[in-house]
Design a protein around this motif. Structure first.
Motif, PDB file in Angstrom:
ATOM      1  N   ASP A  71      -4.263   2.409  -6.317  1.00 41.51           N
ATOM      2  CA  ASP A  71      -3.497   3.298  -5.436  1.00 41.51           C
ATOM      3  C   ASP A  71      -2.350   4.020  -6.140  1.00 41.51           C
ATOM      4  O   ASP A  71      -1.564   4.714  -5.490  1.00 41.51           O
ATOM      5  CB  ASP A  71      -2.932   2.494  -4.254  1.00 41.51           C
TER       6      ASP A  71
ATOM      7  N   PHE B  65      -6.383   0.876   2.281  1.00 40.53           N
ATOM      8  CA  PHE B  65      -6.472   1.618   1.023  1.00 40.53           C
ATOM      9  C   PHE B  65      -7.325   0.788   0.074  1.00 40.53           C
ATOM     10  O   PHE B  65      -7.449  -0.425   0.254  1.00 40.53           O
ATOM     11  CB  PHE B  65      -5.078   1.842   0.408  1.00 40.53           C
TER      12      PHE B  65
ATOM     13  N   HIS C  57       0.843  -1.198   0.000  1.00 38.91           N
ATOM     14  CA  HIS C  57       0.000   0.000   0.000  1.00 38.91           C
ATOM     15  C   HIS C  57       0.876   1.244   0.000  1.00 38.91           C
ATOM     16  O   HIS C  57       2.092   1.161   0.234  1.00 38.91           O
ATOM     17  CB  HIS C  57      -0.963  -0.004   1.187  1.00 38.91           C
TER      18      HIS C  57
ATOM     19  N   TRP D 132      -1.053   7.750  -5.537  1.00 31.04           N
ATOM     20  CA  TRP D 132      -0.266   8.167  -4.383  1.00 31.04           C
ATOM     21  C   TRP D 132       1.233   8.180  -4.657  1.00 31.04           C
ATOM     22  O   TRP D 132       2.004   8.746  -3.870  1.00 31.04           O
ATOM     23  CB  TRP D 132      -0.558   7.259  -3.190  1.00 31.04           C
TER      24      TRP D 132
ATOM     25  N   SER E 157      -5.197  -2.093  -1.039  1.00 34.44           N
ATOM     26  CA  SER E 157      -4.314  -2.738  -0.059  1.00 34.44           C
ATOM     27  C   SER E 157      -4.230  -4.230  -0.306  1.00 34.44           C
ATOM     28  O   SER E 157      -5.245  -4.913  -0.486  1.00 34.44           O
ATOM     29  CB  SER E 157      -4.818  -2.477   1.362  1.00 34.44           C
TER      30      SER E 157
END
Length: 309
Positions: free
Chosen positions: A155, A190, A131, A158, A193
């Motif tokens: 994700d 997340f 993550h 990020w 994740s």
């Protein structure tokens, strides 16, 4: 999966900024260009009372080193952590397989000694990161070892930089580089994740957060007499934010369990030192822990409480 190799430039990488709190690297040495960390500004993370600050990989290389500790239950796994503690303080896990070595999660400190030690046992075939809190210096690691780094597609936003080494996982389950190791998306902490399944081992980062009672030693009393683990103890917590103690909902835990129940495992290895549980019943302990959390959040009558292993 295909990736595009990029040159590893340790001299330049050493000048780039690292967030002191979370260890994320930003692709610039200009302190006027980066004045805040978007990962630490998120409700799942924090900026400390001392305020936002940055260092560089080069400065960290002068004061810190990485330790390699074999897993007590399986010599194919080696834990890699930085001393003294750096940023979040997570550990990476080096998994050796006949088809090549996989690194689970990433730490910020990368130096010549670390590269040499890993190359001595065969280098890396791939990196997989659970993550965004552990993205750290993953692009530098991938460049240094000339390998792909797998991130959940959910994700990717990020990440502080784009790289040809990054391979985005879109499926709920992905076998990594023909090793038999599986990256499994559970979500929760997340959206993307992940945990990783290696033989009997489930590498959980903090997608499942190992608790103190999870690793507590209750098999003997104070004078050494055998006894059973007391009932009602949890082994894991399921959190949207670990440092800010924000729990996941019962609906999210139920969704995570629907995925996890498909897999068999007898050990869990969390994202930090000492977070290892070796127990043939650990899968039951995951479900029990979800039920304990749901009950104490006021959902004792929820349909999920009826779910059994």
């Amino acid at each position: 999966m295909a990736f595009t190799a990029e040159p590893y430039d340790p001299a330049t990488a050493a000048t780039w900024l690292l967030c002191v709190t979370c260890g994320t690297q930003f692709p610039t040495a200009d302190r006027d260009a980066v004045k805040s960390c978007h990962i630490c500004d998120d409700p799942r993370q924090f900026v400390p009372a001392s305020g936002q600050s940055f260092t560089t990989l080069g400065e960290v290389q002068k004061t810190h080193s990485n330790e390699f500790v074999p897993c007590a239950s399986d010599p194919r796994i080696t834990f890699i952590s930085t001393t003294p503690k750096l940023s979040i303080g997570q550990r990476a896990m080096l998994i050796q397989t006949p088809a090549g070595n996989i690194l689970w999660d990433c730490i910020s400190l990368l130096d010549g000694e670390t590269i040499a030690k890993i190359e001595a046992v065969g280098g890396l075939k791939a990196i997989v990161i659970s993550h965004p809190h552990f993205y750290s210096t993953h692009v530098q690691w991938a460049r240094a070892f000339k390998c792909p780094v797998y991130l959940a597609s959910e994700d990717k936003s990020w990440a502080t930089m784009d790289s040809g080494h990054q391979v985005l996982l879109t499926e709920p389950e992905t076998e990594i580089e023909g090793t038999g190791i599986k990256a499994i998306k559970l979500g929760g902490h997340f959206p993307g994740s992940m945990v990783m399944l290696f033989d009997r081992h489930l590498l959980i980062a903090d997608t499942l957060m190992t608790t103190f009672s999870g690793v507590g030693k209750w098999d003997t009393d104070a004078v050494g007499a055998a006894r059973e683990r007391p009932p009602g103890l949890n082994s894991f917590s399921f959190l949207y934010s670990i440092p800010n103690f924000i729990p996941l909902s019962v609906q999210e835990m139920a969704r995570m369990w629907d995925t996890l129940r498909q897999y068999e495992f007898q050990e869990t290895h969390g994202g930090f030192a000492g977070m290892d549980i070796v127990d043939v019943n650990v899968k039951q302990r995951v479900l029990d822990s979800m039920h304990i959390q749901a009950k104490h959040m006021g959902y004792g009558e929820h349909e999920f409480m009826k779910v059994k292993l």
